[in-house]
Motif scaffolding. Structure first.
Motif, PDB file in Angstrom:
ATOM      1  N   THR A 166       0.764  -1.196  -0.082  1.00  0.00           N
ATOM      2  CA  THR A 166       0.111   0.073   0.125  1.00  0.00           C
ATOM      3  C   THR A 166       0.760   1.196   0.112  1.00  0.00           C
ATOM      4  N   ASP A 202       2.318   1.745  -3.382  1.00  0.00           N
ATOM      5  CA  ASP A 202       1.105   2.203  -4.383  1.00  0.00           C
ATOM      6  C   ASP A 202       1.051   3.750  -4.141  1.00  0.00           C
ATOM      7  N   GLN A 203       1.016   4.231  -2.874  1.00  0.00           N
ATOM      8  CA  GLN A 203       0.756   5.558  -2.752  1.00  0.00           C
ATOM      9  C   GLN A 203       1.675   6.339  -3.015  1.00  0.00           C
ATOM     10  N   GLN A 258       3.903   5.847  -5.592  1.00  0.00           N
ATOM     11  CA  GLN A 258       3.557   5.842  -7.269  1.00  0.00           C
ATOM     12  C   GLN A 258       2.546   6.463  -7.379  1.00  0.00           C
ATOM     13  N   ARG A 259       1.290   6.827  -6.868  1.00  0.00           N
ATOM     14  CA  ARG A 259       0.294   7.609  -7.113  1.00  0.00           C
ATOM     15  C   ARG A 259       0.904   8.974  -6.761  1.00  0.00           C
ATOM     16  N   LYS A 309       3.728  10.116  -7.308  1.00  0.00           N
ATOM     17  CA  LYS A 309       4.680  10.653  -8.371  1.00  0.00           C
ATOM     18  C   LYS A 309       4.012  10.748  -9.808  1.00  0.00           C
ATOM     19  N   GLU A 310       2.595  10.422  -9.777  1.00  0.00           N
ATOM     20  CA  GLU A 310       1.925  10.515 -11.152  1.00  0.00           C
ATOM     21  C   GLU A 310       1.186  11.944 -10.564  1.00  0.00           C
ATOM     22  N   VAL A 311       0.722  12.190  -9.539  1.00  0.00           N
ATOM     23  CA  VAL A 311       0.232  13.493  -9.375  1.00  0.00           C
ATOM     24  C   VAL A 311       1.189  14.572  -9.436  1.00  0.00           C
ATOM     25  N   GLU A 341      -7.121  12.708  -0.955  1.00  0.00           N
ATOM     26  CA  GLU A 341      -6.547  11.277  -1.053  1.00  0.00           C
ATOM     27  C   GLU A 341      -5.142  11.572  -2.071  1.00  0.00           C
ATOM     28  N   ASP A 342      -5.245  12.153  -3.190  1.00  0.00           N
ATOM     29  CA  ASP A 342      -4.095  12.436  -3.908  1.00  0.00           C
ATOM     30  C   ASP A 342      -3.108  13.369  -3.335  1.00  0.00           C
ATOM     31  N   ALA A 372      -1.142  11.089  -1.155  1.00  0.00           N
ATOM     32  CA  ALA A 372      -0.262  10.472  -1.851  1.00  0.00           C
ATOM     33  C   ALA A 372       0.906  11.375  -2.360  1.00  0.00           C
ATOM     34  N   TYR A 420       5.059  11.104  -1.034  1.00  0.00           N
ATOM     35  CA  TYR A 420       6.070  10.914  -2.166  1.00  0.00           C
ATOM     36  C   TYR A 420       7.241  11.986  -1.657  1.00  0.00           C
TER      37      TYR A 420
END
Ligand code: HEC
Length: 111
Positions: free
Chosen positions: A21, A24-25, A27-28, A30-32, A98-99, A102, A106
């Motif tokens: 988890t 994953d967080q 990774q999310r 980094k996307e944001v 939530e983002d 994340a 990160y």
């Protein structure tokens, strides 16, 4: 299965899922970051955030946020929700709570 083995098994499962988890967080996060932040804070020409932080810290800290190891979670949350100078405020419809968590996981050292 003895009771102790059962407990150890459950602890191992919890550890494995917990680690997945957290990964994953990040990774999310980094996307944001790549979507909303990197155009101002990346290490390439024409990024005003990096330029402003270069001037502010004069080499004492990395100007690229992704290279910082001293960003507190509270600071990341605060700046994203309130903005600073030319950095805009990000609404919850743009970066959800939530983002934001994340993203904080990160970037921040103390998440
Ligand atoms: C339009 C450009 C822009 C965007 C987009 C932007 N920033 Fe910024 N950001 C800046 C500028 C410029 C500063 C420096 C302000 C100053 O002079 O103190 C800054 C400062 C910061 C700081 C404070 C760093 C410090 O040491 O003082 C944080 C944290 C930060 N930004 C995070 C983010 C995050 C996370 C995102 C993406 C959600 C983001 N920023 C998007 C321009 C931007």
């Amino acid at each position: 299965m003895s009771r102790l083995t059962g407990i150890l098994f459950l602890m191992a499962v919890a550890l494995i899922f917990g680690a997945a988890t957290a990964q994953d967080q990040q990774q999310r996060g980094k996307e944001v970051y790549d979507y909303w932040c990197i155009n101002c804070h990346g290490s390439f020409p024409g990024t005003p955030g990096t330029q402003a932080l270069e001037v502010l810290y004069r080499g004492l800290k990395p100007a690229d946020l992704e290279e910082r190891t001293d960003l507190p979670a509270e600071l990341v949350r605060l700046y994203v929700r309130t903005g600073v100078s030319i950095m805009p405020t990000f609404r919850k419809t743009e970066i959800s709570d939530e983002d934001l968590e994340a993203l904080t996981a990160y970037l921040a050292f103390d998440y």
